[in-house]
Design a protein around this motif. Structure first.
Motif, short mmCIF file in Angstrom:
data_model
loop_
_atom_site.label_atom_id
_atom_site.label_comp_id
_atom_site.label_asym_id
_atom_site.label_seq_id
_atom_site.Cartn_x
_atom_site.Cartn_y
_atom_site.Cartn_z
N UNK A 91 12.58 20.20 50.28
CA UNK A 91 11.92 19.89 49.01
C UNK A 91 10.65 20.71 48.85
N UNK A 92 9.90 20.84 49.91
CA UNK A 92 8.64 21.59 49.87
C UNK A 92 8.90 23.06 49.55
N UNK A 93 9.90 23.63 50.18
CA UNK A 93 10.21 25.04 49.98
C UNK A 93 10.70 25.34 48.56
N UNK A 94 11.39 24.40 47.94
CA UNK A 94 11.93 24.63 46.61
C UNK A 94 11.00 24.18 45.49
N UNK A 95 9.86 23.59 45.85
CA UNK A 95 8.93 23.07 44.85
C UNK A 95 8.20 24.21 44.13
N UNK A 96 7.84 23.96 42.88
CA UNK A 96 7.06 24.92 42.10
C UNK A 96 5.58 24.72 42.41
N UNK A 97 4.85 25.81 42.38
CA UNK A 97 3.42 25.75 42.57
C UNK A 97 2.80 25.01 41.38
N UNK A 98 1.95 24.04 41.64
CA UNK A 98 1.38 23.21 40.58
C UNK A 98 0.59 24.05 39.58
N UNK A 99 -0.15 25.04 40.03
CA UNK A 99 -0.91 25.86 39.09
C UNK A 99 0.01 26.65 38.16
N UNK A 100 1.17 27.03 38.66
CA UNK A 100 2.13 27.74 37.80
C UNK A 100 2.63 26.81 36.70
N UNK A 101 2.92 25.58 37.05
CA UNK A 101 3.40 24.62 36.06
C UNK A 101 2.31 24.29 35.06
N UNK A 102 1.11 24.03 35.55
CA UNK A 102 0.01 23.64 34.66
C UNK A 102 -0.49 24.79 33.79
N UNK A 103 -0.38 26.02 34.29
CA UNK A 103 -0.87 27.16 33.54
C UNK A 103 0.18 27.79 32.63
N UNK A 104 1.41 27.25 32.66
CA UNK A 104 2.45 27.82 31.81
C UNK A 104 2.09 27.55 30.35
N UNK A 105 2.39 28.52 29.50
CA UNK A 105 2.01 28.34 28.10
C UNK A 105 2.71 27.15 27.47
N UNK A 106 1.95 26.40 26.72
CA UNK A 106 2.50 25.23 26.03
C UNK A 106 2.99 25.69 24.66
N UNK A 107 4.30 25.58 24.43
CA UNK A 107 4.81 26.03 23.13
C UNK A 107 4.25 25.20 22.00
#
Length: 98
Positions: free
Chosen positions: A18-34
């Motif tokens: 699970x840890x290896x396949x998880x997305x980096x939190x900053x990537x998720x939070x910094x993704x552009x909000x449509x």
């Protein structure tokens, strides 16, 4: 009562996977909000309600064809292959918050 080594090893392996396949939190939070307009937000809420397309279109005061077109546009905006994935992506991007 102690846990068996096999149980601990299995749990550890599951955690590592699970840890290896998880997305980096900053990537998720910094993704552009449509940006979505009010009508699209209403369509998104209708999708989340679980109502049939016919009922959702009627409740939103639009034709079934227009409702389905708006759903297709929403899926494209969220780069989602399914309605379920669109809901997940909308939640990840904070679009489901009131």
């Amino acid at each position: 009562m102690s846990a068996s080594p096999a149980l601990i090893g299995g749990t550890y392996a599951l955690f590592e996977a699970a840890w290896e396949s998880a997305a980096d939190l900053t990537t998720v939070l910094d993704s552009p909000r449509p940006r979505i307009d009010d009508q699209t937000a209403r369509v998104l809420r209708a999708l989340g309600s679980g109502a049939s397309d016919e009922a959702a279109a009627r409740d939103l005061g639009m034709s079934l064809r227009t409702y389905r077109r708006r759903v297709a546009e929403l899926l494209a905006t969220l780069d989602a292959a399914s309605r379920f994935q669109a809901g997940v992506r909308a939640g990840e991007r904070g679009l489901t918050r009131s």
